[in-house]
Design a protein around this motif. Structure first.
Motif, short mmCIF file in Angstrom:
data_model
loop_
_atom_site.label_atom_id
_atom_site.label_comp_id
_atom_site.label_asym_id
_atom_site.label_seq_id
_atom_site.Cartn_x
_atom_site.Cartn_y
_atom_site.Cartn_z
N ALA A 185 0.83 -1.20 0.00
CA ALA A 185 0.00 0.00 0.00
C ALA A 185 0.87 1.26 0.00
N TRP A 211 -15.16 -0.25 1.48
CA TRP A 211 -15.47 -0.68 0.13
C TRP A 211 -14.78 -2.02 -0.10
N HIS A 212 -15.20 -2.73 -1.14
CA HIS A 212 -14.64 -4.04 -1.43
C HIS A 212 -14.27 -4.14 -2.90
N LEU A 213 -13.00 -4.44 -3.15
CA LEU A 213 -12.49 -4.56 -4.51
C LEU A 213 -12.37 -6.03 -4.86
N THR A 260 -10.85 -7.63 -1.63
CA THR A 260 -10.03 -6.82 -0.74
C THR A 260 -10.89 -5.75 -0.08
N LEU A 303 -11.35 -2.28 1.66
CA LEU A 303 -10.64 -1.01 1.55
C LEU A 303 -11.36 0.04 2.39
N TYR A 340 -12.00 3.51 2.62
CA TYR A 340 -11.86 4.59 1.66
C TYR A 340 -12.72 5.78 2.08
N ASP A 356 -7.59 -0.95 -8.76
CA ASP A 356 -7.28 0.44 -8.45
C ASP A 356 -7.94 0.83 -7.13
N ASP A 357 -7.12 1.20 -6.12
CA ASP A 357 -7.67 1.61 -4.83
C ASP A 357 -7.60 3.12 -4.64
N ASN A 358 -7.26 3.85 -5.69
CA ASN A 358 -7.25 5.30 -5.64
C ASN A 358 -8.47 5.86 -6.37
N VAL A 368 -11.31 4.12 -7.92
CA VAL A 368 -11.83 2.75 -8.00
C VAL A 368 -12.58 2.55 -9.31
N THR A 399 -3.59 -1.85 -10.78
CA THR A 399 -3.94 -0.76 -9.88
C THR A 399 -3.96 0.56 -10.65
#
Length: 698
Positions: A79, A214-216, A227, A229, A231, A640-642, A644, A671
């Motif tokens: 991360a 949130w869930h990715l 995953t 997250l 956020y 992508d966790d930035n 999404v 990502t």
């Protein structure tokens, strides 16, 4: 067979592998530590040392010798690297004691310490709890702090034992790490700081319990658990950050500040005192507070305010050797350097960052021309001195009179780094980066003088094919970032390599920085307040007109636009709202609904969604879906966790509901970065094919 440019760019991580970076100067100025891989296609970064007297380099630590450089990283370290946009492997960060006689770093969660002074000494792994990240020696080099399992630990080098100073009270709490917002938006990558005498540590306690989850998912691998997250999207709760002073004797003192500001931007602790910088949620003020290490109470030192937002400037606050406060403020439409409240730089020089304090000398970056970032010093009695008179983009370090200058220009490939000693001698630090074998055919277009449009006209770069013949008509490709707080038009050759490759595929490429871009003063940056759509889009149209006037061969009946992140947002915005100007778009990782983006960035420009919903509506793409009449390719990494993937999926759903054809390219396991070689290479090729089909080749 010669590799294609897309493959070489992917393999070399945009030609950055093998370039020196991460410089640290020893207390006596005799050594410079730095990071560099051993070749332009080698992704494994080593720790090096340069003797400034002889110019001889040596490898301090080679991950291939110490262990498996490809071993799995702890989740927290992955991360951190995503937040830092780190694409290399190996030793990508390190810290030293005050003298730079001891270094600490991690490999795959294992803590290593390195004796930097003893000839022939090799780094050694030390026994700790698993998953170590962010190790930092104390100033005297007797202990090493590190984070493991959300706890802050101290490793005693004399006894070989670790002690937990602070352990998480729940699974939502972490000690010693920066929260998502601090790392992503404020460039604060650390969460603890040593006292100058090494007897105490200031640590951040971050509790993510209030943050929505949130869930990715990974649709390509449905057997994998999504995953989770934490956020903090605009208008939702942030993580709670608290500060504690922890003594080696086990004492624990809370640091309190009466304003209740939500954001911790910076901590600075030296012999002259402990300072923290905090901002309220609306970011209309930034305050420097002095902390009493004995009681944890705070007192005000200085503050900046702004009706729209204030900026977090890297490197301040700080102290000169005599305790004078080093700070910056926006005065006369320029960010100026302040010493104890007095401006020491003129309005014509706009300060970018403070890099180092060396006794009574301040090393900082600033610009007069916004396409350049030059290196300057200020010293009482001597005034200002520009260290880099050559146009370019520079950075550096300074200590004990020794200065490292690293920079790029339009006249050469890559980064050149040189060490300048106090006695006048100098030594280069070699770059092992691969040359791109591609030279931009570039024209920079400054605003036209003497016109009313000059103060707001976008800085623009035009790139033509290497083999272009005068009079040959070319379709146009706009290639912007175009958003606030970032630049693309710079006096650095490396900034244009991808754009030149697109030009060589048969396009005239136009790169433009519009309102919101840094380096042109407060009014220019604040022009996007409350509206992230209209000013940036208007400025791309203005840049196209400027480029076409200077280059009649541009065929403005065939104009495409591509971009990533904010640039992806701008590309989609262009074909939705100005199809009369833009005829095709490639939108990579676009923000499509600003209510889905993070608190700090979004609320800085648009305010809180509960109080300024109209700003979010103005800036959203979803309400424009029915307007699409041009070809649009949406690209998004599903990991992508930035930004999404929900951004692209929601726009696609709105387009489908409106009956508007479009294309979507989902990238499994990717990502916000695209470091995978095959992905990075083929993304460029697919974009060219899409644009050629939509616009036609030359």
């Amino acid at each position: 067979m010669t590799e294609s440019f897309p493959r070489r760019q992917a393999r070399t991580r945009r030609f950055t592998l093998g370039a020196p970076r991460g410089f640290t100067i020893s207390a006596d100025g005799q050594r410079v530590l730095f990071l560099r891989s051993q070749g332009g296609t080698d992704p494994v970064t080593c720790l090096w040392s340069l003797d400034t007297g002889t110019g001889v380099e040596r490898v301090v630590a080679d991950p291939r010798v110490l262990g498996d450089p490809d071993a799995e990283l702890p989740a927290e370290e992955r991360a951190r690297r995503e937040r830092a946009r780190e694409q290399a492997g190996g030793i990508v960060g390190y810290a030293t004691d005050r003298a730079a006689g001891l270094a600490a770093f991690t490999l795959a969660g294992t803590l290593y310490v390195a004796d930097l002074v003893t000839p022939g000494a090799t780094p050694r792994a030390v026994s700790t709890p698993p998953g170590v990240i962010d190790p930092r020696p104390d100033p005297a080099g007797q202990r090493v702090g590190y984070v493991s399992g959300g706890a802050l630990w101290l490793y005693d080098l004399s006894t070989g034992t670790s002690t937990a100073l602070a352990e998480p009270e729940s699974d939502t709490v972490r000690y010693g790490l920066a929260d998502f917002i601090a790392a992503e938006e404020m460039n604060r990558m650390r969460g603890y700081w040593w006292a100058p005498d090494g007897e105490a540590v200031l640590v951040a306690r971050v509790d993510e319990a209030p943050v929505q989850r949130w869930h990715l998912a990974d649709p390509a691998n449905p057997e994998r658990t999504p995953t989770e997250l934490a956020y903090p999207a605009a208008g939702t709760p942030n993580a709670v950050t608290e500060l504690y002073l922890l003594g080696r004797d086990g004492s624990r003192t809370a640091v309190t500040w009466p304003g209740g500001e939500e954001y911790l931007a910076e901590v600075y602790w030296d012999d002259a005192g402990l300072l923290i910088t905090v901002l309220p949620r609306d970011q209309r003020a930034i305050r420097v507070l002095r902390v009493d290490p004995a009681t944890g109470t705070t007192s005000p030192v200085t503050e900046n305010t702004d009706e729209h937002w204030v900026d977090v400037v890297s490197g301040v606050p700080a102290h000169l050797a005599d305790g004078a406060l080093v700070w910056t403020a926006d005065l006369d439409d320029a960010r100026r350097l302040l010493i104890d409240g007095d401006p020491v730089t003129p309005p014509s020089l706009r300060v970018r960052s403070v890099l180092d304090i060396d006794g009574d000398t301040v090393l900082f970056t600033a610009n007069e021309d916004p396409t350049e970032v030059r290196l300057w010093t200020y010293r009482r009695g001597d005034g200002l001195n520009c260290l880099t008179p050559e146009p370019g983009v520079f950075s550096g370090r300074r200590r004990a009179g020794t200065t490292v200058i690293a920079g790029q220009t339009l006249d050469r490939h890559g980064v050149a780094a040189v060490v300048h000693r106090a006695d006048g001698r100098s030594a280069p630090i070699a770059s092992l980066a691969e040359p791109p074998d591609l030279t931009p055919r570039l024209t920079l277009l400054p605003p036209s003088s003497g016109t009313s449009a000059e103060p707001r006209a976008p800085r623009t770069a035009v790139l033509l094919p290497t083999d272009h013949r005068p009079g040959q008509r070319l379709p146009v490709l706009m290639d912007p970032y175009g958003g606030p707080h970032a630049q693309r038009v710079l006096a650095a050759r490396g900034a244009y390599l991808t754009s030149q490759w697109f030009a060589d595929q048969g396009f005239a490429v136009v790169v433009a920085d519009g309102r919101g871009a840094p380096g042109r003063g407060r009014a220019y940056e604040r022009a996007v307040a409350g509206d992230l759509a209209s000013p940036p889009l208007e400025d791309q149209v203005a840049a196209l007109e400027l480029a076409a006037a200077a280059h009649p061969e541009l065929d403005t009946s065939r104009v495409g636009i591509r971009g990533w992140s904010f640039g992806g947002y701008l590309a989609a915005l262009a074909v939705l709202r100005r199809p009369d100007v833009f005829h095709a778009a490639v939108a990579g990782a676009p923000v499509t609904d600003w209510a889905l983006y993070d608190t700090f960035y979004t609320e800085r420009y648009l305010g809180h969604p509960d109080t300024t919903p109209e700003a979010y509506q103005r800036s959203s793409l979803l309400g424009d879906a029915a307007k699409l009449t041009r070809p649009l390719l949406l690209i998004h990494g599903l990991a992508d966790d930035n930004v999404v993937a929900a951004h692209t999926l929601r726009l696609s759903a709105a387009l489908l509901a409106a009956g508007r054809p479009h294309s979507v390219l989902p990238l499994s396991g990717v990502t916000h970065m695209t470091p995978q070689e095959e992905v990075a290479e083929n993304l460029l090729l697919l974009q060219v094919d899409f644009l050629r089909t939509a616009l036609g080749g030359r």
